[in-house]
Design an enzyme around this catalytic site. Structure first.
Site, PDB file in Angstrom:
ATOM      1  N   TYR A  66      -2.806  -0.946 -11.804  1.00  0.00           N
ATOM      2  CA  TYR A  66      -4.049  -0.641 -11.705  1.00  0.00           C
ATOM      3  C   TYR A  66      -4.908  -0.323 -12.936  1.00  0.00           C
ATOM      4  O   TYR A  66      -6.227  -0.350 -13.055  1.00  0.00           O
ATOM      5  CB  TYR A  66      -4.790  -0.194 -10.559  1.00  0.00           C
ATOM      6  CG  TYR A  66      -4.456  -0.939  -9.147  1.00  0.00           C
ATOM      7  CD1 TYR A  66      -4.719  -2.091  -8.825  1.00  0.00           C
ATOM      8  CD2 TYR A  66      -3.227  -0.368  -8.641  1.00  0.00           C
ATOM      9  CE1 TYR A  66      -4.537  -2.712  -7.640  1.00  0.00           C
ATOM     10  CE2 TYR A  66      -2.616  -0.957  -7.139  1.00  0.00           C
ATOM     11  CZ  TYR A  66      -3.197  -2.174  -6.851  1.00  0.00           C
ATOM     12  OH  TYR A  66      -2.734  -3.000  -5.898  1.00  0.00           O
ATOM     13  N   PRO A 104       4.637  -4.812  -1.696  1.00  0.00           N
ATOM     14  CA  PRO A 104       4.563  -3.865  -2.574  1.00  0.00           C
ATOM     15  C   PRO A 104       4.032  -4.214  -4.287  1.00  0.00           C
ATOM     16  O   PRO A 104       4.560  -5.100  -4.598  1.00  0.00           O
ATOM     17  CB  PRO A 104       5.962  -3.059  -2.688  1.00  0.00           C
ATOM     18  CG  PRO A 104       7.010  -4.067  -2.604  1.00  0.00           C
ATOM     19  CD  PRO A 104       6.222  -5.115  -1.719  1.00  0.00           C
ATOM     20  N   GLY A 105       3.220  -3.508  -4.614  1.00  0.00           N
ATOM     21  CA  GLY A 105       2.694  -3.634  -6.165  1.00  0.00           C
ATOM     22  C   GLY A 105       2.663  -2.406  -6.743  1.00  0.00           C
ATOM     23  O   GLY A 105       3.643  -2.037  -7.640  1.00  0.00           O
ATOM     24  N   ARG A 106       2.038  -1.478  -6.635  1.00  0.00           N
ATOM     25  CA  ARG A 106       2.070   0.020  -6.997  1.00  0.00           C
ATOM     26  C   ARG A 106       3.187   0.677  -7.040  1.00  0.00           C
ATOM     27  O   ARG A 106       3.723   1.207  -8.107  1.00  0.00           O
ATOM     28  CB  ARG A 106       0.835   0.819  -6.345  1.00  0.00           C
ATOM     29  CG  ARG A 106       0.599   2.089  -6.718  1.00  0.00           C
ATOM     30  CD  ARG A 106       0.101   2.970  -5.631  1.00  0.00           C
ATOM     31  NE  ARG A 106      -1.172   2.513  -5.052  1.00  0.00           N
ATOM     32  CZ  ARG A 106      -2.352   2.414  -5.342  1.00  0.00           C
ATOM     33  NH1 ARG A 106      -2.691   3.378  -6.354  1.00  0.00           N
ATOM     34  NH2 ARG A 106      -3.421   1.865  -4.967  1.00  0.00           N
ATOM     35  N   GLY A 145       0.825  -1.172  -0.070  1.00  0.00           N
ATOM     36  CA  GLY A 145       0.184  -0.037   0.050  1.00  0.00           C
ATOM     37  C   GLY A 145       0.920   1.200  -0.260  1.00  0.00           C
ATOM     38  O   GLY A 145       0.305   2.289   0.393  1.00  0.00           O
ATOM     39  N   CYS A 196     -19.247   7.334 -23.167  1.00  0.00           N
ATOM     40  CA  CYS A 196     -20.687   8.205 -22.935  1.00  0.00           C
ATOM     41  C   CYS A 196     -20.870   8.304 -21.390  1.00  0.00           C
ATOM     42  O   CYS A 196     -21.965   7.941 -20.714  1.00  0.00           O
ATOM     43  CB  CYS A 196     -21.891   6.903 -23.457  1.00  0.00           C
ATOM     44  SG  CYS A 196     -21.580   7.227 -25.452  1.00  0.00           S
ATOM     45  N   GLU A 197     -19.871   8.771 -20.718  1.00  0.00           N
ATOM     46  CA  GLU A 197     -20.073   9.503 -19.342  1.00  0.00           C
ATOM     47  C   GLU A 197     -19.415  10.490 -18.952  1.00  0.00           C
ATOM     48  O   GLU A 197     -18.269  10.773 -19.321  1.00  0.00           O
ATOM     49  CB  GLU A 197     -19.316   8.043 -18.407  1.00  0.00           C
ATOM     50  CG  GLU A 197     -19.883   6.735 -18.456  1.00  0.00           C
ATOM     51  CD  GLU A 197     -21.076   6.603 -17.799  1.00  0.00           C
ATOM     52  OE1 GLU A 197     -21.515   7.496 -16.919  1.00  0.00           O
ATOM     53  OE2 GLU A 197     -21.798   5.627 -17.950  1.00  0.00           O
ATOM     54  N   TYR A 248     -11.813   6.176  -7.744  1.00  0.00           N
ATOM     55  CA  TYR A 248     -11.403   6.910  -6.521  1.00  0.00           C
ATOM     56  C   TYR A 248     -11.141   8.167  -6.487  1.00  0.00           C
ATOM     57  O   TYR A 248     -10.442   8.917  -5.788  1.00  0.00           O
ATOM     58  CB  TYR A 248     -10.031   6.256  -6.241  1.00  0.00           C
ATOM     59  CG  TYR A 248     -10.027   4.758  -6.389  1.00  0.00           C
ATOM     60  CD1 TYR A 248     -10.660   4.072  -5.768  1.00  0.00           C
ATOM     61  CD2 TYR A 248      -9.289   3.916  -7.333  1.00  0.00           C
ATOM     62  CE1 TYR A 248     -10.677   2.588  -5.650  1.00  0.00           C
ATOM     63  CE2 TYR A 248      -9.208   2.566  -7.250  1.00  0.00           C
ATOM     64  CZ  TYR A 248      -9.828   1.757  -6.547  1.00  0.00           C
ATOM     65  OH  TYR A 248      -9.781   0.514  -6.493  1.00  0.00           O
ATOM     66  N   ARG A 254      -9.525   4.436 -12.665  1.00  0.00           N
ATOM     67  CA  ARG A 254      -9.019   4.912 -11.042  1.00  0.00           C
ATOM     68  C   ARG A 254      -9.882   6.388 -10.904  1.00  0.00           C
ATOM     69  O   ARG A 254     -10.172   6.670  -9.735  1.00  0.00           O
ATOM     70  CB  ARG A 254      -7.768   5.155 -10.828  1.00  0.00           C
ATOM     71  CG  ARG A 254      -6.890   3.720 -10.912  1.00  0.00           C
ATOM     72  CD  ARG A 254      -5.664   3.657 -10.395  1.00  0.00           C
ATOM     73  NE  ARG A 254      -5.437   4.303  -8.993  1.00  0.00           N
ATOM     74  CZ  ARG A 254      -5.097   5.111  -8.528  1.00  0.00           C
ATOM     75  NH1 ARG A 254      -4.723   6.230  -9.549  1.00  0.00           N
ATOM     76  NH2 ARG A 254      -5.114   5.654  -7.497  1.00  0.00           N
TER      77      ARG A 254
END
Length: 493
Positions: A446, A338-340, A295, A416-417, A389, A385
């Site tokens: 991600y 750790p990833g991100r 994280g 279309c958003e 978020y 994302r």
């Protein structure tokens, strides 16, 4: 078109500084091997973005292999040094951030283990040649098939998320005639300063086993010296120790994602080590491992100030030493995930500019202001994302060098958003034009993992760059492949 901005725009967030040259921003946010060539084109891993876009199309995910490997090494080295000589450390690359067979192989070659969160991710790690003993399996609702695959493959750890799952692991391991290596995922009740949807250690959420006693009666028993008596976490420990086909390796927690402050990790470590001390006192057993999750935050914009691996490691090592001494136990083998922090800064997404328009917006003082909208050929299907978020990103014009006047812009996708926003606020050159290339840094984590076919857009390719060459890691999805899942589709019809 909108008026050029040389002073902060009233609609811009306070942290966003006007630009006339993006060089300083690029040094902070792009992979370490990024630079501009004499023609002003952005170069990633020795390959200019104009060539990448021509060869592979846009949108395009680009990952610097050298940057990924360097970040993986930095975490492994920093934690090994911080905990030496008392304890060894395993660094698990959190594959949910982005996983392919190549990336799994890179992580393993740099000495990292691989953390998976589903049967599909486990299959990718195994297909990438990762040694099964160096793979972990997460998940709050693992199927029997996923647990069975993990046991059959002989992976190094299954992280049990509930009492129900612990019982099923025991049953499946008994049927297979093996002992399942288990870590217990606990929720230490630590508030992480992050988005609600990616904070994972508070009580009211789906992950893990609480350290809080399950009833008032149980809480009353804590005066006997064990503050965890009657909690789901303590019940899980006792059941795992008593189970014939479970080898309880230790405890695990993960307090959230995109976290900059160290205090949450330190408090969580102290709580779990306190539980390890109680296990020793009550059962005479020292569980050998403690996983403190991942994280760790990265820089998406100039406002972000992530800590370096050495800072993270030293802070955690100090907290673990103090807590272990207080609990009267040896420092356990430590794991982090750790990833991100490994793949996020190594990735860049390339888009091509399409429609631009200026809109009139009411300003904070009631005045009428102009904001430029710059539409690109991707959007929320390749980076969800922002929608999920409210995530902020930055961007730079990538195909040519531009200095001079910039204008406050909003980069939007083609879906279309109205919430299909790629970069909410950024200063782009006033000369930005159709077919220009835009690079959005820090998109290695991600973005591909959360990609979709919304509005029937096909998913982009993922390419790695290194030493002046590019390699396709994941092929661009074709319309034929997308339509192939539709049982009414007739190829060529």
């Amino acid at each position: 078109m909108a008026e050029a901005i040389t002073a902060p725009h009233p609609l811009a967030p306070e942290w966003l500084r006007p630009l006339t040259d993006s060089a300083a921003l690029e040094r902070r946010l792009l992979p370490a091997d990024a630079h501009r060539d004499p023609e002003g084109r952005l170069v990633l891993g020795g390959v200019d973005v104009v060539s990448l876009a021509a060869q592979h199309g846009t949108p395009l995910y680009v990952i610097s292999e050298a940057d990924f490997r360097a970040r993986a090494r930095a975490f492994r080295r920093a934690f090994a040094e911080a905990f030496a000589p008392e304890a060894e450390v395993d660094v698990f690359y959190a594959g949910k951030a982005f996983l392919s067979t190549h990336v799994a192989r890179w992580a393993a070659e740099e000495g990292l283990c691989v953390d998976t969160a589903s049967g599909g991710e486990l299959a990718l790690a195994l297909a990438g040649g990762v040694e099964p003993s160096r793979i972990g399996l997460h998940g709050n609702n693992k199927s029997d098939a996923e647990i069975g695959r993990a046991l059959e493959a002989g992976i190094g750890r299954i992280i049990a998320d509930s009492l129900d799952e612990l019982e099923r692991i025991e049953q499946l391991a008994a049927a297979a005639g093996v002992a399942a290596p288990v870590m217990l995922r606990l929720t230490p009740g630590v508030h992480a300063s992050t988005h609600e949807y990616i904070a994972t250690a508070h009580e009211d959420q789906k992950f893990g086993l609480s350290l809080t006693p399950a009833s008032i009666e149980d809480a009353g028993r804590t005066t006997g010296g064990n503050p965890f008596a009657g909690s789901p976490a303590w019940t899980a420990v006792e059941r795992a120790l008593a189970a014939e086909h479970i080898e309880l390796r230790g405890l695990h927690c993960h307090i959230g994602s995109q976290i900059f402050e160290p205090e949450g990790f330190e408090v969580a470590a102290a709580k779990l080590i306190g539980l390890l001390g109680q296990v020793r006192e009550v059962h005479g057993t020292e569980l050998p491992e403690l996983d403190l999750g991942g994280g760790h935050g990265i820089a998406y914009t100039e406002a972000d100030a992530p800590r370096q691996p050495q800072e993270i490691a030293q802070a955690l090592a100090g907290a673990v030493r103090t807590a272990s001494a207080k609990a009267g136990i040896a420092i356990p083998r430590i794991s982090i995930e750790p990833g991100r922090a490994v793949v996020g800064p190594a990735g860049v997404t390339l888009y091509r500019v399409g429609v631009q328009k200026d809109v009139q917006v009411d300003g904070p003082a009631g005045e009428t202001l102009s904001r430029r909208y710059v539409a690109v050929d991707g959007g929320m299907s390749d980076n969800a994302r922002g929608v999920l978020y409210d995530a902020d990103y930055s961007a730079v014009l990538a195909g040519r060098q531009v200095t001079g006047e910039h204008v406050l812009s909003r980069i939007v996708g083609k879906h279309c958003e109205s919430g299909d926003i790629v970069v909410r606020d950024v200063y782009l050159p006033t000369t930005t034009a159709r077919d220009d290339l835009i690079a959005v840094p820090a998109t290695g984590a991600y973005c591909h993992s959360l990609s979709s076919n919304y509005n029937c857009l096909t998913r982009p390719a993922v390419v790695a760059v290194k030493d002046g060459a590019s390699q396709v890691l994941i092929r661009r999805e074709t319309e034929e492949q997308m339509l192939g899942r539709d049982t009414g589709y007739l190829p060529g019809g």
